[in-house]
Enzyme design. Sequence first.
Site, PDB file in Angstrom:
ATOM      1  N   GLU A   1     -54.830 -23.088  33.616  1.00 46.20           N
ATOM      2  CA  GLU A   1     -53.657 -23.784  34.159  1.00 46.20           C
ATOM      3  C   GLU A   1     -53.983 -25.243  34.456  1.00 46.20           C
ATOM      4  O   GLU A   1     -53.174 -26.141  34.203  1.00 46.20           O
ATOM      5  CB  GLU A   1     -53.137 -23.095  35.426  1.00 46.20           C
TER       6      GLU A   1
ATOM      7  N   GLU B   1     -40.619 -21.972  33.251  1.00 41.27           N
ATOM      8  CA  GLU B   1     -40.900 -21.787  31.829  1.00 41.27           C
ATOM      9  C   GLU B   1     -40.487 -20.367  31.418  1.00 41.27           C
ATOM     10  O   GLU B   1     -40.816 -19.420  32.119  1.00 41.27           O
ATOM     11  CB  GLU B   1     -42.386 -21.994  31.527  1.00 41.27           C
TER      12      GLU B   1
HETATM   13  N1  B3K Z   1     -47.241 -21.318  30.493  1.00 34.85           N
HETATM   14  C1  B3K Z   1     -47.282 -20.125  31.290  1.00 34.85           C
HETATM   15  C2  B3K Z   1     -46.585 -18.953  30.677  1.00 34.85           C
HETATM   16  C3  B3K Z   1     -45.122 -18.993  30.806  1.00 34.85           C
HETATM   17  C4  B3K Z   1     -44.502 -17.722  30.282  1.00 34.85           C
HETATM   18  C5  B3K Z   1     -43.024 -17.784  30.263  1.00 34.85           C
HETATM   19  N2  B3K Z   1     -42.455 -16.509  29.911  1.00 34.85           N
HETATM   20  C6  B3K Z   1     -48.684 -19.732  31.643  1.00 34.85           C
HETATM   21  C7  B3K Z   1     -49.729 -20.212  30.726  1.00 34.85           C
HETATM   22  O1  B3K Z   1     -49.799 -19.887  29.572  1.00 34.85           O
HETATM   23  O2  B3K Z   1     -50.543 -20.973  31.150  1.00 34.85           O
HETATM   24 ZN    ZN Z   2     -51.076 -21.519  29.070  1.00 32.10          ZN
END
Ligand code: B3K
Ligand code: ZN
Length: 884
Positions: free
Chosen positions: A307, A130
């Site tokens: 998460e 991501e």
């Molecule tokens: N979704 C990831 C963050 C990704 C950042 C990319 N630069 C962690 C989170 O927000 O859970």
């Molecule tokens: Zn997140």
Amino acid sequence: MTTRSDASSPLIRLDDYRAPAWRVAKVELAFDLDIDAAEVSARLHLHAPTDDQPLRLDGENLELLAIALDGQPLPEGRWRYADGVLEVDGARDGSVLETRVRVKPAANTALEGLYLSGPRESGFLLTQCEAEGFRHITFFPDRPDVLASYTVTLRADRERFPVLLAGGDPDGHGELEGGRHWARFVDPHPKPSYLFALVAGRLQKIERDYVTGSGRAVKLVIWAEADAIDRCGYAMDALERAMRWDEQAYGREYDLGVFHVVATHDFNMGAMENKGLNIFNAKYLLADPDSSTDEEYRAVEAVVAHEYFHNWSGNRVTCRDWFQLSLKEGLTVFREQQFSADMNSPALKRIEDVALLRRAQFPEDAGPLAHPVRPAQYSEINNFYTATVYEKGAELVRMIAGHLGREGFRRGMDRYFERHDGHAATLEDFLGALGEANGIDLAPYLAWYAQAGTPRLAARGHYDAARRTYTLTLAQHTAPTPGQPDKRPLPIPVKLALFDRAGHRLPLRVAGDAAPEAGATERVVVLDRAEQSFVFEDVPGVPVPSLLRGFSAPVILECDYAPDELALLLRHDADGFNRWEAGQQLAARAYDNLRDGVGTEALDAWCDALEALFNDTALDEALLADLLTPPGEIELAERERQVDPSHVHALRQQLQEHLALRIGRESLQQRYEALAAHTSLALDAAAQAQRRLKRRVLELIARIDPWGAHQLAILQYDNAPGMTDRLAALGVLVRGNAPQARAALLHFRERYADNPLAMDKWFSVQTQLPGEVVLDRVRELENDPAFTLKNPNRVNALFGAWARNNPDGFHRPDGSGYQWLAERLRLLDALNPQVSARLGTAFNGWQRLEPVRRAAARAAIASLAESSGLSRNLGEIVQSMLRG
Ligand code: B3K
Ligand code: ZN
């Protein structure tokens, strides 16, 4: 090999969104892994409703070794690879494209795509995709609305890479010739490429069996390097709590047979929710009392839960495009806040969240980087993982949840998850599902997602003794932000109560209310125009309004309370958050008293109220610690038209000095001793609260008796059973420039030399030295053998902590701090653009500095902007800084 050229950096616009011409139903990936080079074979099963559009796949820094379409090798003329795009001729609906590419993990210092964590001899391989990292691994339509099922085969030397992991359920493993082995994973849930992950190397594990509410057996496995595996137990407990909570609060269960979590010290952010294979910055996974503070324990619990919650809010229902990022992030932050509130104290959690919003998001929304929760355009998407998208995004979900009520929100969330499961959704889909399930049109809230800037909410009250009515007039105004000169009114839910002068809540009757709730003493009115009045009836005397209770909307409240009215709320409100909020407003007014040198009414009221609360033994000790903490320097600076950070720092110190003197040296000492007598390692709420208050009391003593405080601090340091007490004591010594600080720092360094997370704290604490001297210390620390620009945690611990958390030390009038940061950003940018861009945002707010510093800051930013070869990431940040 080709990369997108950073110089061009085209703007991507929300309005230009088009559904993908080509879809990939199924991906088969095979990796031949090694440290310096890895080869990636991909078979993409392609679909196109009409195949008249050319097939274009994203790919960055890929060395193309082979390419075939429908089993036939493709000659050179049938494909082109330039500017990060591979264009292939002749693909049809149902075609299978095969590519083989080479990538270089050990040379990847950007930590995006496939990279090496740790030294080459002993480190392990992992991925971060991501937002757009998958294109650094293979050719693919790397956008979140292309959902595919993944089969992944990993092959590597067994001795060097004994553990092979990818997202999904295991689907076989075995031996290969030459000491190599393989493992396969199948993920049956279609997912976007940003959720792909693999891990390979020497890792240890802890395991736990979990059974979901409906009886599905899940194996939970946490992986870490040998020296860290003993510190994963707390995260495992937190994971189990989070899984159970999501079943109960949202009816959402986990959906694979195995859930892997991996810790790494080399990570650009906090953690990543890859399907079935979460990867964590060790900072948010490892915890033990000897090296983690209470705050860090809470952060581990929160991030593990965050998460995990993404498995539904983000993975099962994902985002159509990156403009919708808050659809998953704002929602997941909100869910995590609810969880943390349930696990700990709702009032303390709300205080923490609102303080963070004010410290990080309000300044962002008031500066050159201001953007809506759903931005309209970006050049580099990684620059939009911001406090606005996350924290303000969570506040918007909270407002909507409040509007629907507990059951209505749950009903709406069920509808949202069911309707969009397995799909890529938009914010309209989200509000649509929530609204439809409740027969309510939530479309007016979309304006919040599109408009940047923090609304100011002005409130004035008028009491009519003859009619016994109280008229509350609310008005809203949002200042222009870059690219948005005109703002429109937003729906602002204002939760309120009225207090009588004895501190009791009055029953509320709003004139014209269709269905008044008998005896209710708290309610929500919604301001959805520029200005509106609400009339309360049967009010026996001039009331004290308590507005925006629970922080019911992310706005700045402007109310001309008399100081004694705020003091009354601070003393009498039963709700911990609202009490804290009254105290914060009163402290800000006390700060104004000191700055203007006119009047001491607010200062006296604040000190008097806190003195009384200090002696109230029934009060929760953690809440008291928060009540005794005035707003931070960044927040106070927002009250200034032109900011002199040194002056703000000095005034805040004075404020605390007044408070400490009012409570009294003797009382502070007694309280400190009583708290110190209970010193323990326990993690329960009471023990944490005692440590929190003890730290605060010690800091207050340091304001009026530095010598005495340092004596206490050195004792506390020596006898501390755990990190919370140890680091608090060290902080007091360092910030007070105490003669004993050197020895304590040496001791700390020796003791924790092998613990990177503790060493980060060793670097950070020294960035809090007062005043001018800190820059020399930061320079010295940069040359410490333990410092490296290649590790994001270390960079943030040194440069980030200095530039963000020590405004007085960073904003030197001669501009030395700015120049120095700009030079470091250049070096860092060549290694890791995501980290340099985030650090670059430390310049935010420069336009509001007093003229001397402003000119110096501008010069440093402008020189940075002129540097050749800046990444798209940092380039976008510095350009916005100058433009805004
Ligand atoms: N979704 C990831 C963050 C990704 C950042 C990319 N630069 C962690 C989170 O927000 O859970
Ligand atoms: Zn997140």
